[in-house]
Design an enzyme around this catalytic site. Structure first.
Site, PDB file in Angstrom:
ATOM      1  N   SER A   9      -1.145  -3.157 -20.840  1.00 57.62           N
ATOM      2  CA  SER A   9      -1.359  -4.290 -20.016  1.00 57.62           C
ATOM      3  C   SER A   9      -2.025  -5.440 -20.712  1.00 57.62           C
ATOM      4  O   SER A   9      -3.039  -5.359 -21.283  1.00 57.62           O
ATOM      5  CB  SER A   9      -2.270  -3.857 -18.644  1.00 57.62           C
ATOM      6  OG  SER A   9      -2.760  -4.913 -18.195  1.00 57.62           O
ATOM      7  N   HIS A  34       3.068  -4.681 -19.813  1.00 58.60           N
ATOM      8  CA  HIS A  34       2.728  -4.999 -18.159  1.00 58.60           C
ATOM      9  C   HIS A  34       2.009  -6.185 -18.197  1.00 58.60           C
ATOM     10  O   HIS A  34       0.930  -6.434 -18.819  1.00 58.60           O
ATOM     11  CB  HIS A  34       1.839  -3.707 -17.845  1.00 58.60           C
ATOM     12  CG  HIS A  34       1.517  -3.667 -16.475  1.00 58.60           C
ATOM     13  ND1 HIS A  34       2.378  -2.984 -15.626  1.00 58.60           N
ATOM     14  CD2 HIS A  34       0.404  -4.046 -15.745  1.00 58.60           C
ATOM     15  CE1 HIS A  34       1.744  -3.100 -14.464  1.00 58.60           C
ATOM     16  NE2 HIS A  34       0.586  -3.780 -14.551  1.00 58.60           N
ATOM     17  N   ASP A  36       0.020  -8.746 -15.377  1.00 56.55           N
ATOM     18  CA  ASP A  36      -0.689  -8.547 -13.997  1.00 56.55           C
ATOM     19  C   ASP A  36      -1.047 -10.035 -13.761  1.00 56.55           C
ATOM     20  O   ASP A  36      -1.613 -10.653 -14.108  1.00 56.55           O
ATOM     21  CB  ASP A  36      -1.997  -7.954 -14.325  1.00 56.55           C
ATOM     22  CG  ASP A  36      -1.742  -6.374 -14.608  1.00 56.55           C
ATOM     23  OD1 ASP A  36      -1.379  -5.685 -13.576  1.00 56.55           O
ATOM     24  OD2 ASP A  36      -2.360  -5.954 -15.656  1.00 56.55           O
ATOM     25  N   MET A  38      -2.598 -12.243 -10.503  1.00 59.56           N
ATOM     26  CA  MET A  38      -3.353 -12.263  -9.440  1.00 59.56           C
ATOM     27  C   MET A  38      -3.525 -13.523  -9.184  1.00 59.56           C
ATOM     28  O   MET A  38      -4.088 -14.484  -9.774  1.00 59.56           O
ATOM     29  CB  MET A  38      -4.750 -11.526  -9.991  1.00 59.56           C
ATOM     30  CG  MET A  38      -4.652 -10.072 -10.689  1.00 59.56           C
ATOM     31  SD  MET A  38      -6.134  -9.655 -11.362  1.00 59.56           S
ATOM     32  CE  MET A  38      -5.679  -8.074 -12.316  1.00 59.56           C
ATOM     33  N   HIS A  67       3.543  -7.266 -12.627  1.00 56.43           N
ATOM     34  CA  HIS A  67       3.001  -6.717 -11.625  1.00 56.43           C
ATOM     35  C   HIS A  67       2.418  -7.886 -10.642  1.00 56.43           C
ATOM     36  O   HIS A  67       1.368  -8.505 -11.110  1.00 56.43           O
ATOM     37  CB  HIS A  67       1.957  -5.706 -12.116  1.00 56.43           C
ATOM     38  CG  HIS A  67       1.050  -5.184 -10.885  1.00 56.43           C
ATOM     39  ND1 HIS A  67      -0.053  -4.292 -11.278  1.00 56.43           N
ATOM     40  CD2 HIS A  67       1.124  -4.881  -9.637  1.00 56.43           C
ATOM     41  CE1 HIS A  67      -0.782  -3.985 -10.059  1.00 56.43           C
ATOM     42  NE2 HIS A  67       0.331  -4.456  -9.037  1.00 56.43           N
ATOM     43  N   MET A  69       0.138  -9.190  -7.978  1.00 56.38           N
ATOM     44  CA  MET A  69      -1.027  -9.031  -6.951  1.00 56.38           C
ATOM     45  C   MET A  69      -1.210 -10.240  -6.286  1.00 56.38           C
ATOM     46  O   MET A  69      -2.335 -10.826  -6.230  1.00 56.38           O
ATOM     47  CB  MET A  69      -2.294  -8.292  -7.800  1.00 56.38           C
ATOM     48  CG  MET A  69      -2.001  -6.968  -8.175  1.00 56.38           C
ATOM     49  SD  MET A  69      -3.175  -6.609  -9.327  1.00 56.38           S
ATOM     50  CE  MET A  69      -2.051  -6.989 -11.060  1.00 56.38           C
ATOM     51  N   MET A 138      -1.202   2.672  -7.757  1.00 59.64           N
ATOM     52  CA  MET A 138      -2.434   2.017  -8.199  1.00 59.64           C
ATOM     53  C   MET A 138      -3.711   3.263  -8.182  1.00 59.64           C
ATOM     54  O   MET A 138      -3.974   3.850  -7.359  1.00 59.64           O
ATOM     55  CB  MET A 138      -3.150   1.026  -7.203  1.00 59.64           C
ATOM     56  CG  MET A 138      -2.282  -0.444  -7.493  1.00 59.64           C
ATOM     57  SD  MET A 138      -1.966  -0.967  -8.959  1.00 59.64           S
ATOM     58  CE  MET A 138      -3.569  -1.224  -9.699  1.00 59.64           C
ATOM     59  N   ASP A 176      -0.971   2.908 -12.650  1.00 56.52           N
ATOM     60  CA  ASP A 176      -1.787   1.872 -13.111  1.00 56.52           C
ATOM     61  C   ASP A 176      -3.023   1.678 -12.734  1.00 56.52           C
ATOM     62  O   ASP A 176      -3.500   1.672 -11.660  1.00 56.52           O
ATOM     63  CB  ASP A 176      -0.976   0.738 -12.713  1.00 56.52           C
ATOM     64  CG  ASP A 176      -1.519  -0.834 -13.194  1.00 56.52           C
ATOM     65  OD1 ASP A 176      -2.326  -0.706 -14.097  1.00 56.52           O
ATOM     66  OD2 ASP A 176      -1.244  -1.930 -12.607  1.00 56.52           O
TER      67      ASP A 176
HETATM   68  C1  DX5 Z   1      -5.306  -3.858 -12.522  1.00 53.75           C
HETATM   69  C2  DX5 Z   1      -4.103  -4.001 -13.170  1.00 53.75           C
HETATM   70  C3  DX5 Z   1      -3.873  -3.323 -14.199  1.00 53.75           C
HETATM   71  C4  DX5 Z   1      -5.127  -3.431 -15.349  1.00 53.75           C
HETATM   72  C5  DX5 Z   1      -5.344  -2.003 -16.031  1.00 53.75           C
HETATM   73  O1  DX5 Z   1      -5.518  -4.452 -11.128  1.00 53.75           O
HETATM   74  O2  DX5 Z   1      -2.916  -3.967 -12.252  1.00 53.75           O
HETATM   75  O3  DX5 Z   1      -2.607  -3.469 -14.891  1.00 53.75           O
HETATM   76  O4  DX5 Z   1      -4.728  -4.255 -16.328  1.00 53.75           O
HETATM   77  O5  DX5 Z   1      -6.189  -1.746 -16.714  1.00 53.75           O
HETATM   78  P1  DX5 Z   1      -6.879  -0.452 -17.230  1.00 53.75           P
HETATM   79  O6  DX5 Z   1      -6.063   0.022 -18.090  1.00 53.75           O
HETATM   80  O7  DX5 Z   1      -8.108  -1.281 -18.182  1.00 53.75           O
HETATM   81  O8  DX5 Z   1      -7.561   0.074 -16.236  1.00 53.75           O
HETATM   82 ZN    ZN Z   2      -0.996  -4.007 -13.081  1.00 58.36          ZN
END
Ligand code: DX5
Ligand code: ZN
Length: 219
Positions: A9, A34, A36, A38, A67, A69, A138, A176
């Site tokens: 990620s 990956h 993310d 947000m 991903h 969010m 998650m 994840d």
């Molecule tokens: C959290 C993200 C993850 C995050 C995971 O909301 O969706 O993808 O980057 O990070 P680690 O591996 O540090 O938990």
């Molecule tokens: Zn993620």
């Protein structure tokens, strides 16, 4: 047994050295990126958006697993397709018409993923699993990297795997949050296919080596 996938990620990357970190993943044994996204509404944090993904996509040579969010993900499906996303994952909790959203993602030429928050039962996917390419479980509450793994995830993987087998689909199970060398093997044994790892990879002294070792553990 199918091949297991490591998806670092980039949320845990050094954003001031993003190209360097993208190249590290390119050179590594990881198969996916990956990413993310947000929005500060669906989750209490804001990460990065379209311009950053556009520039990552210029350098990334592997599958882009995006991903989302965010609330109202339907508004941006075409945009992420144009940016080069290969897998687009939306949250079950953010979709009023999940079936329609999944069809829209596929029509845009991407693989359709659905993410479930830790409190959401896998049973809610009973009637859509045949339309889902990837389920992202998650294993932390979404919004931040570096949190600790929620142990109940193992049971969810087992239940989801059972559902996938019963329905005869080839849906991938992605985990994840909080993935590290202490839980990776057990997750794969429970039925996981894709392991996302952020801080465990980028927070380590030698990320390339960390990916290699993680892969060896789940082989
Ligand atoms: C959290 C993200 C993850 C995050 C995971 O909301 O969706 O993808 O980057 O990070 P680690 O591996 O540090 O938990
Ligand atoms: Zn993620």
């Amino acid at each position: 047994m199918s091949k297991k996938i490591i998806a670092p990620s980039l949320l845990a990357a050094d954003f001031a050295n993003l190209q360097r970190d993208v190249e590290m993943v390119n050179q590594s044994e990881a198969q996916w990126f990956h990413l993310d996204v947000m929005d500060g509404v669906f989750v209490p944090n804001i990460s990065f958006g379209m311009p950053v993904i556009r520039d990552i996509a210029k350098h990334a040579k592997k599958t882009l697993d995006v991903h989302l969010m965010i609330v109202e993900p339907d508004r941006y499906i075409e945009t992420f397709a144009n940016l080069g996303a290969d897998v687009l994952t939306v949250h079950y909790e953010a979709c009023n018409h999940l079936h329609r959203t999944l069809q829209a993602i596929k029509s845009a030429g991407m693989q359709a993923g659905v993410a479930l928050n830790p409190h959401t039962s896998v049973n809610v996917l009973e009637d859509t699993i045949q339309d889902i390419d990837l389920v992202c479980l998650m294993s932390v509450n979404p919004g931040f990297g570096g949190q600790s793994f929620i142990e109940n995830t193992y049971d969810k993987v087992v239940s989801l795997k059972r559902m996938i087998k019963t329905k005869g689909t080839d849906t991938l199970i992605e985990i994840d949050g909080g993935v590290n060398s202490g839980n990776a093997k057990k997750l794969v044994e429970a039925g996981a296919d894709v392991l996302v790892a952020g801080s465990f990879v980028f927070g380590s002294e030698n990320p390339t080596e960390t990916i290699k070792n993680l892969k060896k553990e789940i082989a």
